[in-house]
Write a protein that holds these residues in place. Structure first.
Motif, PDB file in Angstrom:
ATOM      1  N   HIS A 165       0.846  -1.204   0.000  1.00 24.69           N
ATOM      2  CA  HIS A 165       0.000   0.000   0.000  1.00 24.69           C
ATOM      3  C   HIS A 165       0.883   1.256   0.000  1.00 24.69           C
ATOM      4  O   HIS A 165       1.722   1.450   0.878  1.00 24.69           O
ATOM      5  CB  HIS A 165      -0.895  -0.002   1.237  1.00 24.69           C
ATOM      6  CG  HIS A 165      -1.761   1.211   1.372  1.00 24.69           C
ATOM      7  ND1 HIS A 165      -2.828   1.471   0.536  1.00 24.69           N
ATOM      8  CD2 HIS A 165      -1.716   2.250   2.245  1.00 24.69           C
ATOM      9  CE1 HIS A 165      -3.397   2.601   0.899  1.00 24.69           C
ATOM     10  NE2 HIS A 165      -2.743   3.096   1.924  1.00 24.69           N
ATOM     11  N   GLY A 166       0.702   2.094  -1.015  1.00 19.29           N
ATOM     12  CA  GLY A 166       1.449   3.344  -1.118  1.00 19.29           C
ATOM     13  C   GLY A 166       2.761   3.233  -1.853  1.00 19.29           C
ATOM     14  O   GLY A 166       3.329   4.255  -2.264  1.00 19.29           O
ATOM     15  N   PHE A 167       3.277   2.041  -2.043  1.00 18.63           N
ATOM     16  CA  PHE A 167       4.542   1.854  -2.764  1.00 18.63           C
ATOM     17  C   PHE A 167       4.290   1.820  -4.276  1.00 18.63           C
ATOM     18  O   PHE A 167       3.256   1.320  -4.735  1.00 18.63           O
ATOM     19  CB  PHE A 167       5.204   0.535  -2.361  1.00 18.63           C
ATOM     20  CG  PHE A 167       5.985   0.586  -1.081  1.00 18.63           C
ATOM     21  CD1 PHE A 167       7.213   1.222  -1.021  1.00 18.63           C
ATOM     22  CD2 PHE A 167       5.498  -0.026   0.056  1.00 18.63           C
ATOM     23  CE1 PHE A 167       7.956   1.243   0.154  1.00 18.63           C
ATOM     24  CE2 PHE A 167       6.218  -0.016   1.244  1.00 18.63           C
ATOM     25  CZ  PHE A 167       7.458   0.633   1.290  1.00 18.63           C
ATOM     26  N   PRO A 168       5.255   2.284  -5.079  1.00 18.44           N
ATOM     27  CA  PRO A 168       5.148   2.125  -6.538  1.00 18.44           C
ATOM     28  C   PRO A 168       5.532   0.706  -6.920  1.00 18.44           C
ATOM     29  O   PRO A 168       6.689   0.304  -6.801  1.00 18.44           O
ATOM     30  CB  PRO A 168       6.160   3.144  -7.072  1.00 18.44           C
ATOM     31  CG  PRO A 168       7.192   3.251  -5.984  1.00 18.44           C
ATOM     32  CD  PRO A 168       6.461   3.044  -4.685  1.00 18.44           C
ATOM     33  N   ALA A 169       4.553  -0.083  -7.372  1.00 15.44           N
ATOM     34  CA  ALA A 169       4.841  -1.465  -7.741  1.00 15.44           C
ATOM     35  C   ALA A 169       4.382  -1.787  -9.159  1.00 15.44           C
ATOM     36  O   ALA A 169       4.899  -2.720  -9.771  1.00 15.44           O
ATOM     37  CB  ALA A 169       4.178  -2.420  -6.744  1.00 15.44           C
ATOM     38  N   GLY A 170       3.423  -1.024  -9.664  1.00 15.25           N
ATOM     39  CA  GLY A 170       2.944  -1.275 -11.016  1.00 15.25           C
ATOM     40  C   GLY A 170       1.773  -2.243 -11.022  1.00 15.25           C
ATOM     41  O   GLY A 170       1.763  -3.236 -10.287  1.00 15.25           O
TER      42      GLY A 170
ATOM     43  N   ASP B  13      11.534 -10.017  -6.449  1.00 14.40           N
ATOM     44  CA  ASP B  13      12.812  -9.526  -6.980  1.00 14.40           C
ATOM     45  C   ASP B  13      12.621  -8.415  -8.001  1.00 14.40           C
ATOM     46  O   ASP B  13      13.574  -7.683  -8.319  1.00 14.40           O
ATOM     47  CB  ASP B  13      13.596 -10.673  -7.613  1.00 14.40           C
ATOM     48  CG  ASP B  13      14.282 -11.550  -6.575  1.00 14.40           C
ATOM     49  OD1 ASP B  13      14.456 -11.079  -5.434  1.00 14.40           O
ATOM     50  OD2 ASP B  13      14.642 -12.699  -6.905  1.00 14.40           O
ATOM     51  N   LYS B  14      11.407  -8.263  -8.524  1.00 10.70           N
ATOM     52  CA  LYS B  14      11.137  -7.219  -9.515  1.00 10.70           C
ATOM     53  C   LYS B  14      10.866  -5.853  -8.865  1.00 10.70           C
ATOM     54  O   LYS B  14      10.783  -4.842  -9.558  1.00 10.70           O
ATOM     55  CB  LYS B  14       9.943  -7.629 -10.384  1.00 10.70           C
ATOM     56  CG  LYS B  14      10.206  -8.881 -11.224  1.00 10.70           C
ATOM     57  CD  LYS B  14       9.001  -9.235 -12.084  1.00 10.70           C
ATOM     58  CE  LYS B  14       9.277 -10.486 -12.919  1.00 10.70           C
ATOM     59  NZ  LYS B  14       8.126 -10.825 -13.804  1.00 10.70           N
ATOM     60  N   LEU B  15      10.709  -5.839  -7.552  1.00 10.39           N
ATOM     61  CA  LEU B  15      10.480  -4.572  -6.853  1.00 10.39           C
ATOM     62  C   LEU B  15      11.790  -3.813  -6.712  1.00 10.39           C
ATOM     63  O   LEU B  15      12.863  -4.416  -6.570  1.00 10.39           O
ATOM     64  CB  LEU B  15       9.892  -4.840  -5.456  1.00 10.39           C
ATOM     65  CG  LEU B  15       8.508  -5.485  -5.412  1.00 10.39           C
ATOM     66  CD1 LEU B  15       8.170  -5.911  -3.983  1.00 10.39           C
ATOM     67  CD2 LEU B  15       7.448  -4.522  -5.933  1.00 10.39           C
ATOM     68  N   ASP B  16      11.738  -2.498  -6.745  1.00 11.05           N
ATOM     69  CA  ASP B  16      12.932  -1.655  -6.557  1.00 11.05           C
ATOM     70  C   ASP B  16      13.265  -1.619  -5.070  1.00 11.05           C
ATOM     71  O   ASP B  16      12.522  -1.015  -4.280  1.00 11.05           O
ATOM     72  CB  ASP B  16      12.645  -0.244  -7.075  1.00 11.05           C
ATOM     73  CG  ASP B  16      13.855   0.676  -6.965  1.00 11.05           C
ATOM     74  OD1 ASP B  16      14.831   0.312  -6.274  1.00 11.05           O
ATOM     75  OD2 ASP B  16      13.809   1.768  -7.566  1.00 11.05           O
ATOM     76  N   PRO B  17      14.357  -2.230  -4.648  1.00  4.65           N
ATOM     77  CA  PRO B  17      14.627  -2.346  -3.210  1.00  4.65           C
ATOM     78  C   PRO B  17      14.974  -1.036  -2.519  1.00  4.65           C
ATOM     79  O   PRO B  17      14.921  -0.949  -1.291  1.00  4.65           O
ATOM     80  CB  PRO B  17      15.817  -3.319  -3.156  1.00  4.65           C
ATOM     81  CG  PRO B  17      16.500  -3.137  -4.471  1.00  4.65           C
ATOM     82  CD  PRO B  17      15.403  -2.875  -5.466  1.00  4.65           C
ATOM     83  N   ASP B  18      15.324  -0.014  -3.297  1.00  5.94           N
ATOM     84  CA  ASP B  18      15.793   1.237  -2.701  1.00  5.94           C
ATOM     85  C   ASP B  18      14.683   2.252  -2.445  1.00  5.94           C
ATOM     86  O   ASP B  18      14.942   3.332  -1.890  1.00  5.94           O
ATOM     87  CB  ASP B  18      16.857   1.875  -3.602  1.00  5.94           C
ATOM     88  CG  ASP B  18      18.085   1.002  -3.755  1.00  5.94           C
ATOM     89  OD1 ASP B  18      18.475   0.360  -2.751  1.00  5.94           O
ATOM     90  OD2 ASP B  18      18.644   0.932  -4.866  1.00  5.94           O
TER      91      ASP B  18
END
Length: 377
Positions: A300-305, A326-331
């Motif tokens: 919720h609230g994160f950019p995930a697509g 693993d496709k999520l931006d870890p930073d």
């Protein structure tokens, strides 16, 4: 905070939530608090189980009472409408050492529960309510298992029951009471009325009074206690997708500076661990089906697509979960918009009640069919 013979290092309780607070979720919350604070300081309550189903040893109900090998104190919440079944269930818990603490649920606002006279509808029947609490207390005498009671403000704005419920629970031997500061008619909508927690605290002075409602950050818990004088807080929807909230609460009550909320990469690692724990409890197939709702809260609230979110909402195996995470931006840092309520909110609505339910608050008749379900929702 003390609840009978149980001493808690911090006045924080995880609210039982159906389909959420199983042994996997509780273990995750405890691990995150242990890693951050070096200790587990609060009380983590398992999913609500029905007294009748427990006595009948329904397999699904018995599985819900699973605790971790190092989980202490073990806290179990009972849904009950019948003093006899309550006594039998509480005695079973005490005799077989199934838990160290029993909480009684009188706050569920779900229509399938209230229309049969259970949950948040039952405290209106004040004599029956007292008989049920007394039965649990009597069954656990000599066992060092405290009984606590959780309820709402009342059925609706015209039928408040919390002050009577708190007084009766204390008189019948409850070790503490907790108030979700909404009526059943509100369900989970609108704002919790913290003034009613203060009123209950002023009314019930012999045992601890805990407050519940609209605690989404550690500062909210401190604010509730300062505003109401309550002795502790109960955390429900605020920890959905944020099991590290209990570590932040531990910091807040200990006066420690809380660290920065997790990045998306750190959240992904928590999701992996949650999936591992759910698979161990349910098996991989059901565990992955269960993790799907949690993923929506975690992200919720994160950019995930949209495409990745859809894939995660259909995840079937732990290997597939790893590949997708693993496709999520870890930073990506924790987003401010991720604060606030999660889970069900809904809209206020009239409370479904049995016919004639409001005619006589002193009627002790056990509502028919209110305890046939295996979970009160």
């Amino acid at each position: 905070m003390r609840i009978g013979p149980i001493t808690l290092a911090s006045p924080v309780v995880l609210a039982p939530m159906a389909g959420v607070t199983n042994v996997a979720f509780r273990t995750l919350c405890r691990e995150l608090e242990q890693a951050r604070a070096g200790t587990v300081s609060g009380l983590y309550v398992c999913e609500m189980v029905t007294a009748r189903a427990l006595v009948e040893r329904h397999p699904a109900t018995m599985h819900m009472t699973t605790f971790g090998p190092d989980e202490s104190p073990r806290s179990l919440q009972l849904y009950a409408v019948d003093p006899d079944n309550t006594y039998a269930a509480a005695k079973m818990i005490a005799d077989e050492g199934l838990a160290d603490h029993i909480d009684m649920n009188f706050g569920c606002p779900v229509p399938k529960v209230t229309r049969r006279g259970g949950g948040a509808a039952l405290p209106f029947k004040r004599k029956l309510f007292g008989q049920i609490v007394a039965a649990a207390v009597r069954a656990t005498e000599g066992s060092n298992i405290p009984v606590t009671v959780k309820f709402r403000i009342g059925i609706d704005d015209e039928h408040h029951t919390h002050l009577d419920a708190g007084r009766i629970a204390a008189e019948e031997g409850a070790a503490a009471v907790a108030l979700h500061a909404r009526t059943a008619a509100q369900r989970y909508s609108g704002a919790a009325d913290w003034d009613q927690i203060a009123a209950l605290k002023a009314h019930v002075t012999s045992i601890p009074v805990l407050g519940n409602g609209d605690i989404f950050e550690a500062d909210d818990a401190l604010a509730m206690m300062a505003a109401t004088g309550c002795d502790g807080v109960v955390i429900g929807r605020g920890c959905l997708g944020r099991p590290w909230l209990f570590a932040e609460l531990s910091d807040a009550f200990a006066g420690r500076h809380s660290v920065t909320p997790p990045t998306l990469g750190e959240v992904a690692a928590i999701i992996r661990r949650h999936g591992e724990l759910l698979s161990a409890h349910f098996g991989e197939d059901k565990g992955m089906r269960d993790i799907r709702k949690h993923i929506a809260w975690y992200l919720h609230g994160f950019p995930a697509g949209a495409e990745l979110r859809r894939a995660l909402a259909l995840v079937k195996t732990r290997d597939e979960l790893d590949v997708l995470l693993d496709k999520l931006d870890p930073d990506v840092p924790f987003p401010p918009e991720a604060a606030g309520p999660r889970g069900r909110q809904g809209s206020p609505a009239s409370v479904a009640l049995p016919e004639g339910w409001l005619a006589d608050p002193d009627d002790c008749t056990v509502p028919v069919g209110a305890d046939v379900m295996h979970s009160g929702g």
